[in-house]
Design a protein around this motif. Structure first.
Motif, PDB file in Angstrom:
ATOM      1  N   THR A  97      12.071  13.360 -27.859  1.00  0.00           N
ATOM      2  CA  THR A  97      11.604  12.953 -26.533  1.00  0.00           C
ATOM      3  C   THR A  97      10.535  11.873 -26.641  1.00  0.00           C
ATOM      4  N   LEU A  98       9.602  12.042 -27.568  1.00  0.00           N
ATOM      5  CA  LEU A  98       8.571  11.019 -27.771  1.00  0.00           C
ATOM      6  C   LEU A  98       9.204   9.677 -28.148  1.00  0.00           C
ATOM      7  N   ALA A  99      10.142   9.717 -29.090  1.00  0.00           N
ATOM      8  CA  ALA A  99      10.762   8.484 -29.571  1.00  0.00           C
ATOM      9  C   ALA A  99      11.515   7.758 -28.472  1.00  0.00           C
ATOM     10  N   SER A 100      12.137   8.523 -27.562  1.00  0.00           N
ATOM     11  CA  SER A 100      12.939   7.884 -26.515  1.00  0.00           C
ATOM     12  C   SER A 100      12.112   7.430 -25.325  1.00  0.00           C
ATOM     13  N   THR A 101      10.808   7.754 -25.331  1.00  0.00           N
ATOM     14  CA  THR A 101       9.957   7.368 -24.207  1.00  0.00           C
ATOM     15  C   THR A 101       8.793   6.476 -24.641  1.00  0.00           C
ATOM     16  N   GLY A 102       8.979   5.755 -25.722  1.00  0.00           N
ATOM     17  CA  GLY A 102       8.008   4.726 -26.086  1.00  0.00           C
ATOM     18  C   GLY A 102       6.997   5.084 -27.139  1.00  0.00           C
ATOM     19  N   THR A 103       7.064   6.286 -27.707  1.00  0.00           N
ATOM     20  CA  THR A 103       6.150   6.683 -28.768  1.00  0.00           C
ATOM     21  C   THR A 103       6.947   6.911 -30.050  1.00  0.00           C
ATOM     22  N   PRO A 104       6.906   5.977 -30.996  1.00  0.00           N
ATOM     23  CA  PRO A 104       7.679   6.156 -32.236  1.00  0.00           C
ATOM     24  C   PRO A 104       7.354   7.480 -32.903  1.00  0.00           C
ATOM     25  N   ALA A 105       8.378   8.295 -33.156  1.00  0.00           N
ATOM     26  CA  ALA A 105       8.143   9.638 -33.690  1.00  0.00           C
ATOM     27  C   ALA A 105       9.356  10.086 -34.491  1.00  0.00           C
ATOM     28  N   PHE A 106       9.121  11.011 -35.425  1.00  0.00           N
ATOM     29  CA  PHE A 106      10.228  11.621 -36.143  1.00  0.00           C
ATOM     30  C   PHE A 106       9.837  13.033 -36.569  1.00  0.00           C
ATOM     31  N   PHE A 107      10.852  13.835 -36.864  1.00  0.00           N
ATOM     32  CA  PHE A 107      10.655  15.219 -37.299  1.00  0.00           C
ATOM     33  C   PHE A 107      10.674  15.289 -38.821  1.00  0.00           C
ATOM     34  N   ILE A 108       9.827  16.143 -39.380  1.00  0.00           N
ATOM     35  CA  ILE A 108       9.850  16.382 -40.812  1.00  0.00           C
ATOM     36  C   ILE A 108       9.846  17.890 -41.036  1.00  0.00           C
ATOM     37  N   HIS A 109      10.735  18.348 -41.903  1.00  0.00           N
ATOM     38  CA  HIS A 109      10.808  19.774 -42.197  1.00  0.00           C
ATOM     39  C   HIS A 109       9.701  20.116 -43.193  1.00  0.00           C
ATOM     40  N   PRO A 110       8.868  21.124 -42.916  1.00  0.00           N
ATOM     41  CA  PRO A 110       7.730  21.406 -43.806  1.00  0.00           C
ATOM     42  C   PRO A 110       8.138  21.756 -45.233  1.00  0.00           C
ATOM     43  N   ALA A 111       9.257  22.458 -45.391  1.00  0.00           N
ATOM     44  CA  ALA A 111       9.694  22.803 -46.745  1.00  0.00           C
ATOM     45  C   ALA A 111      10.124  21.562 -47.510  1.00  0.00           C
ATOM     46  N   GLU A 112      10.849  20.673 -46.844  1.00  0.00           N
ATOM     47  CA  GLU A 112      11.264  19.421 -47.485  1.00  0.00           C
ATOM     48  C   GLU A 112      10.060  18.518 -47.736  1.00  0.00           C
ATOM     49  N   ALA A 113       9.084  18.578 -46.800  1.00  0.00           N
ATOM     50  CA  ALA A 113       7.878  17.766 -46.969  1.00  0.00           C
ATOM     51  C   ALA A 113       7.138  18.155 -48.233  1.00  0.00           C
ATOM     52  N   ALA A 114       7.140  19.446 -48.539  1.00  0.00           N
ATOM     53  CA  ALA A 114       6.441  19.940 -49.733  1.00  0.00           C
ATOM     54  C   ALA A 114       7.141  19.517 -51.016  1.00  0.00           C
ATOM     55  N   HIS A 115       8.356  19.015 -50.888  1.00  0.00           N
ATOM     56  CA  HIS A 115       9.113  18.588 -52.068  1.00  0.00           C
ATOM     57  C   HIS A 115       9.468  17.104 -52.004  1.00  0.00           C
ATOM     58  N   GLY A 116       8.548  16.318 -51.462  1.00  0.00           N
ATOM     59  CA  GLY A 116       8.711  14.871 -51.532  1.00  0.00           C
ATOM     60  C   GLY A 116       8.728  14.141 -50.210  1.00  0.00           C
ATOM     61  N   ASP A 117       9.202  14.795 -49.127  1.00  0.00           N
ATOM     62  CA  ASP A 117       9.303  14.082 -47.854  1.00  0.00           C
ATOM     63  C   ASP A 117       7.935  13.765 -47.243  1.00  0.00           C
ATOM     64  N   LEU A 118       6.893  14.378 -47.763  1.00  0.00           N
ATOM     65  CA  LEU A 118       5.552  14.066 -47.267  1.00  0.00           C
ATOM     66  C   LEU A 118       5.200  12.606 -47.537  1.00  0.00           C
ATOM     67  N   GLY A 119       5.949  11.968 -48.424  1.00  0.00           N
ATOM     68  CA  GLY A 119       5.735  10.549 -48.690  1.00  0.00           C
ATOM     69  C   GLY A 119       6.042   9.671 -47.494  1.00  0.00           C
ATOM     70  N   MET A 120       6.721  10.218 -46.487  1.00  0.00           N
ATOM     71  CA  MET A 120       7.010   9.453 -45.265  1.00  0.00           C
ATOM     72  C   MET A 120       5.805   9.383 -44.340  1.00  0.00           C
ATOM     73  N   VAL A 121       4.798  10.208 -44.598  1.00  0.00           N
ATOM     74  CA  VAL A 121       3.618  10.266 -43.740  1.00  0.00           C
ATOM     75  C   VAL A 121       2.526   9.368 -44.313  1.00  0.00           C
ATOM     76  N   THR A 122       1.882   8.596 -43.442  1.00  0.00           N
ATOM     77  CA  THR A 122       0.813   7.694 -43.874  1.00  0.00           C
ATOM     78  C   THR A 122      -0.480   8.023 -43.130  1.00  0.00           C
ATOM     79  N   GLU A 123      -1.566   7.401 -43.557  1.00  0.00           N
ATOM     80  CA  GLU A 123      -2.854   7.656 -42.916  1.00  0.00           C
ATOM     81  C   GLU A 123      -2.912   7.084 -41.499  1.00  0.00           C
TER      82      GLU A 123
END
Length: 356
Positions: A97-123
């Protein structure tokens, strides 16, 4: 019961009891009762959440919701939304909903984030962590890393005293008094309240960003709204040799041949500069036949409608639909800024383009 009294629990033809029908009635009654109860509990949860947002103890800018909106508006990166289980499903929808209304956003699965996907997150990002308990192990395993990299943290939990709430830059309390589940176990009212609050964030953000229908259409080019707001008259009009056009001095018979050739049930009547001065349609012909027995010697100028309705090629196709409905016509001429005829439009063209 006397022998003459009817047995209301028996089938009239077989005199056997109908337990199946009785059971079905009882099940249907119970189902409706639970449905009403579920909707009431979830409605009450949303109303309570609404009332909690406007805490009179603090000014509007100091409410957690307003702080969350300000934080997301200030975010120079993207909004990352995360949760697991039912909260994960809600997180996915909020991100979408955020992404489709002007706020760039994406979902990240916490388990996958703990195994490398956290690299998609920046400061530069803002991180929204969703957990009803505020203690979800998979989420709490990555939150410290999110904090260390400098991303802002918004928590949506039902527990003010939870570890996640304490670590958050802003905590949004989505606590509900009870779940709609009769066992008070399955996430129902709590997920509904969280989803509603996510929608509230998206709406507040789109308003603050000045997000409009045209912006929405650009992110939904494949949808009906996208077609309506991104399709212009020039995209669907007939142009060049496909435009039915005759000069005012030709006969009605010749004009009818032009109508037949071009297959749009009308012809424009143009002057020497190819500017429309009139129009003649199949409907005009039918009405003319009722009034005139012999029209073989008529000129098109004698029977055309002068000053035809026109539209510009750069206008939205939906504007053409509006004009056709307003003037009760099926065809529309398209003219450029100088008044020259550059196209013709039939209502079927708009239907084929799925503007209607």
């Amino acid at each position: 019961m006397s022998v003459n009294e009817p047995n209301i629990l028996t089938n009239s033809t077989s005199n056997t009891v109908e337990p199946t029908r009785i059971d079905q009635t009882l099940r249907a009654t119970r189902a409706l009762e639970l449905a009403r109860q579920t909707l009431q509990i979830e409605a009450d949860a949303i109303i309570a959440l609404r009332d909690r947002l406007s805490n009179n103890a603090v000014s509007a800018p100091d409410t957690p919701f307003a702080q969350a909106v300000a934080l997301l508006l200030a975010c120079s990166g993207r909004v990352v939304v995360s949760g697991i289980g039912k909260s994960g499903h809600i997180a996915r929808k909020i991100a979408a909903t955020l992404a489709s209304t002007g706020t760039p956003a994406f979902f990240i699965h916490p388990a996958e984030a703990a195994h490398g996907d956290l690299g998609m997150v920046t400061e530069q990002d803002a991180f929204i962590a969703i957990s009803n308990s505020g203690e979800t192990a998979e989420l709490m395993a990555i939150v410290p890393s999110v904090k260390r990299m400098g991303a802002s943290l918004i928590a949506m939990t039902g527990n003010d005293a939870s570890e996640l709430a304490k670590l958050a830059t802003v905590h949004l309390n989505v606590k509900v008094d009870q779940e709609a589940c009769p066992l008070n176990l399955a996430p129902t009212a709590s997920t509904t309240a969280t989803l509603a609050l996510g929608d509230a964030l998206a709406v507040a953000l789109l308003d603050a960003r000045g997000f409009r229908e045209e912006d929405f259409a650009r992110s939904h080019p494949g949808g009906a709204l996208g077609r309506r707001l991104l399709t212009h008259v020039r995209d669907v009009m007939r142009s060049g040799d496909a435009i039915p056009a005759v000069t005012a001095d030709i006969s009605l018979s010749a004009a009818l041949l032009e109508i037949t050739r071009k297959g749009i049930a009308m012809t424009a009547v143009v002057d020497a500069q190819f500017r429309p001065i009139g129009v003649f349609t199949d409907g005009d012909l039918r009405r003319l036949i009722e009034q005139v027995q012999d029209f073989s010697k008529l000129k098109i100028a004698d029977v055309m409608h002068p000053n035809p309705h026109t539209i510009g090629p750069d206008q939205l196709a939906v504007d053409a639909v509006h004009d056709m409905e307003q003037y009760r016509i099926n065809q529309l001429l398209v003219t450029d800024d100088s008044g020259k005829l550059v196209g013709a439009l039939h209502i079927h063209d708009l239907t084929r383009a799925k503007v209607i």
